[in-house]
Design a protein around this motif. Sequence first.
Motif, PDB file in Angstrom:
ATOM      1  N   ALA A 204       0.848  -1.199   0.000  1.00 15.35           N
ATOM      2  CA  ALA A 204       0.000   0.000   0.000  1.00 15.35           C
ATOM      3  C   ALA A 204       0.878   1.241   0.000  1.00 15.35           C
ATOM      4  O   ALA A 204       1.524   1.564   0.998  1.00 15.35           O
ATOM      5  N   VAL A 205       0.908   1.926  -1.158  1.00  9.99           N
ATOM      6  CA  VAL A 205       1.783   3.085  -1.309  1.00  9.99           C
ATOM      7  C   VAL A 205       1.035   4.220  -1.989  1.00  9.99           C
ATOM      8  O   VAL A 205       0.002   4.030  -2.634  1.00  9.99           O
TER       9      VAL A 205
ATOM     10  N   LYS B 139       3.242   9.867   0.850  1.00 14.42           N
ATOM     11  CA  LYS B 139       4.548   9.209   0.910  1.00 14.42           C
ATOM     12  C   LYS B 139       4.408   7.797   0.353  1.00 14.42           C
ATOM     13  O   LYS B 139       3.304   7.299   0.159  1.00 14.42           O
ATOM     14  N   GLN B 140       5.569   7.175   0.108  1.00 10.96           N
ATOM     15  CA  GLN B 140       5.500   5.818  -0.428  1.00 10.96           C
ATOM     16  C   GLN B 140       4.768   4.900   0.529  1.00 10.96           C
ATOM     17  O   GLN B 140       3.951   4.081   0.135  1.00 10.96           O
ATOM     18  N   ILE B 141       5.090   5.020   1.837  1.00  7.53           N
ATOM     19  CA  ILE B 141       4.414   4.244   2.877  1.00  7.53           C
ATOM     20  C   ILE B 141       4.108   5.193   4.024  1.00  7.53           C
ATOM     21  O   ILE B 141       4.758   6.245   4.160  1.00  7.53           O
ATOM     22  N   PRO B 142       3.118   4.886   4.861  1.00  7.03           N
ATOM     23  CA  PRO B 142       2.832   5.744   6.024  1.00  7.03           C
ATOM     24  C   PRO B 142       4.049   5.872   6.925  1.00  7.03           C
ATOM     25  O   PRO B 142       4.594   4.869   7.392  1.00  7.03           O
ATOM     26  N   ASN B 143       4.502   7.089   7.154  1.00  3.86           N
ATOM     27  CA  ASN B 143       5.718   7.337   7.918  1.00  3.86           C
ATOM     28  C   ASN B 143       5.525   8.618   8.710  1.00  3.86           C
ATOM     29  O   ASN B 143       5.377   9.696   8.139  1.00  3.86           O
TER      30      ASN B 143
ATOM     31  N   VAL C 216       4.398   2.289   8.855  1.00  5.67           N
ATOM     32  CA  VAL C 216       3.373   1.258   8.630  1.00  5.67           C
ATOM     33  C   VAL C 216       3.490   0.709   7.202  1.00  5.67           C
ATOM     34  O   VAL C 216       2.630   0.978   6.339  1.00  5.67           O
ATOM     35  N   PRO C 217       4.555  -0.037   6.895  1.00  8.88           N
ATOM     36  CA  PRO C 217       4.629  -0.694   5.590  1.00  8.88           C
ATOM     37  C   PRO C 217       3.650  -1.875   5.567  1.00  8.88           C
ATOM     38  O   PRO C 217       3.850  -2.854   6.291  1.00  8.88           O
TER      39      PRO C 217
ATOM     40  N   ASP D 161      12.289   4.940   3.746  1.00  6.77           N
ATOM     41  CA  ASP D 161      11.194   5.293   4.661  1.00  6.77           C
ATOM     42  C   ASP D 161      10.494   6.583   4.248  1.00  6.77           C
ATOM     43  O   ASP D 161       9.274   6.726   4.420  1.00  6.77           O
ATOM     44  N   VAL D 162      11.262   7.549   3.717  1.00  5.23           N
ATOM     45  CA  VAL D 162      10.651   8.822   3.338  1.00  5.23           C
ATOM     46  C   VAL D 162      10.076   8.792   1.932  1.00  5.23           C
ATOM     47  O   VAL D 162       9.519   9.781   1.462  1.00  5.23           O
TER      48      VAL D 162
END
Length: 720
Positions: free
Chosen positions: A37-38, A68-72, A165-166, A355-356
Amino acid sequence: MKRCIFLYLLLSLLPGMYMHAVADTITITNLKPLDLAVYGQMQYLLDKTDTLQLADVLAHGEFKPIEKQIPNFAITTDALWLRFTVNNQTAENHLKADITYPILNKVDFYYPLADGQYGMVKSGELRPFKKRSYNHQNFVFDLNVPAGATRTFFLRIQTKEPILVPTYIGTEREILTKLNKDDLFLALYLGVILVMFLYNIFIFFTTRDWSYFYYICYIATVGFTQICLLGFGYRYWWHDNTFITEQSVQWGGVLSGLGVLLFVKNFLHVRSKSRWANRLFWFFITGYCLTLVICLLGQLSLAYAIIDMLALSVVVFILIFGLIRAIKYKERLARIFLLAWVVFIASIMIFVLKDVGIIPYNIFTSHILLIGSAVEVVLLSFALADKINTYKKEKEDSQAAALRISQENEKLVREQNIVLEERVAQRTEQLVKSNDDLNTALSSLKEAQSQLVEKEKMASLGQLTAGIAHEINNPINFVTSNIKPLKLDIEDIKTLLAKYEQLEKQPELQPAFREIAAFKNEIDIGYIHEEITSLLKGIEDGAMRTAEIVKGLRTFSRLDESDVKFVDLHEGIDSTLVLLRNAIPSYVKVVRNYGELPKVECYAGKVNQVFMNIITNAISAIKKKGDEDNATLTITTRRENGFACISIKDSGTGMPQEVKEKIFDPFFTTKDVGEGTGLGLSIVFNIIEKHNGRIIVNTAPDEGAEFVIYLPLKITHLPN
């Protein structure tokens, strides 16, 4: 390497160019059975009051897309709500969700029910591990999405660390396959760490190089940190301990920081090469220790923030210091270390950029820290091995230099030998002359010593003669004084006998008998008989005493015994006491504690001389002390382990330790000038040594002295 990293980072920016074009629904198809999920496929809501329930969120929640690519999210005390929608285009009725960040404290998963309501599954590392549906450190949830249907799900997350949250959505098979791959990566990493750990322990005990000890600590702390971050320790060891679970990530950060600092400090010899760098190292070490205290006090978010700040500072500082040592000072160890450190830094950068959202989140980037730290551990092991090779080469060079110097010294020695031989010849002549002079002096000394020995013998003989003269004179005077009375008594008896002779010639007996009776009364014939008996008894005692003295003299001197033979030691001691009777004061109590002793093989005369010298010294010590009330001389004999043991103990003045150590030295004496030669105890020691015996002295000032003599019952070998 720098160019490669830059090119990789540039290419990784490409996915961000289409992030807004992705739909907000996660679609799972047969061609795409697993999806991350991205980029907007999840929406978020921050609950700053921490009071919102699911009903509030459904009614009034304003979710924002995650760009973002993943929730961070950074460290926050707010509760984070996530919403995502899944469209199942596969033939399977059940999908699964896998959140691959296992250090989230609390995770509440909300899923739709058939009646339109929502069910909830509570999870998180601070909640019971046994209640999880899947025995894994990741958070795995079942998604009840029938084939061809679409469902919306919610996540509520709270934690004291940064929120990441990847989330992978996919079929059961794909999710389980991914979990197995994650475990495989972690197992391979732990295998490398364990091998390096055990290998370097072996090298440490082999080389005793403390660099390996610090490296072992570094490997252990790095491995522990990864175990904490990836939830492996929580899964297998401490999931029932909330305190360790909550603080393990911070502990790992502190310990890995300390491990890095101590290892680099020792490996690059910071203390001896750079004073300012050594101070900075200790500054960072102190900072990590204080952070650990903050963590133990429960300030986990603050501790995590400080650890991040310290980690960034330490990474930059060590990189700069390594560059200085490698470039400016051209140190080989610094270059090898810098290579390993750059690899580790590059892995950290890729991990952070992932992560970012700058770099894609995939199986490589998600495990980059494991790969980077494993490569770093291996490279540093090579660096330590190279360090040993460097030391070995330096040692070989040092040995070669020492050999060269030795050869030069040998050449100098050969050149100097000729000169030395001439000087030795000259010195030899001088030494020969000095030796002749010393031999002459030694002969004179031996002659003087012999004279002193003879003097000691004459002194003993004079003392012996005086004793004999005194002891024989008394009984002789006694006999002499009894001779005259004995003669008078005998004359009276002769007169009486003459009267009896005249009685035979007289015709009338009665008058004669009366005359005889009158004469008996006149001379007191009864007293005469008693006196004769007494006189004879005195003569007999005097004669016996004279015989005893003569026997004692004969026993002491053993003039008729020049060879070794078996003798009675008690007889020798008694004869010595008889001869010394005149020298022993009347107030001295002589105690004889004789045990059972067989006859002992020895030189009888020499052994009696030992008794004479020791008893004479004991009497002198008693007289010197002057204590007439407690003056005793105790002689004890016993048999002990094949030896005859004779103890001669006095109540005299005793000796201090420094005197005790010298009493058997020739010419040493504590007596006044003219009273002793200092050879008595030296002669005693030589006689006992000649009999293969030994003598022990027990003494202390004012506590008397005890000489314990051990003589073998049978002499097996006599010294020359």
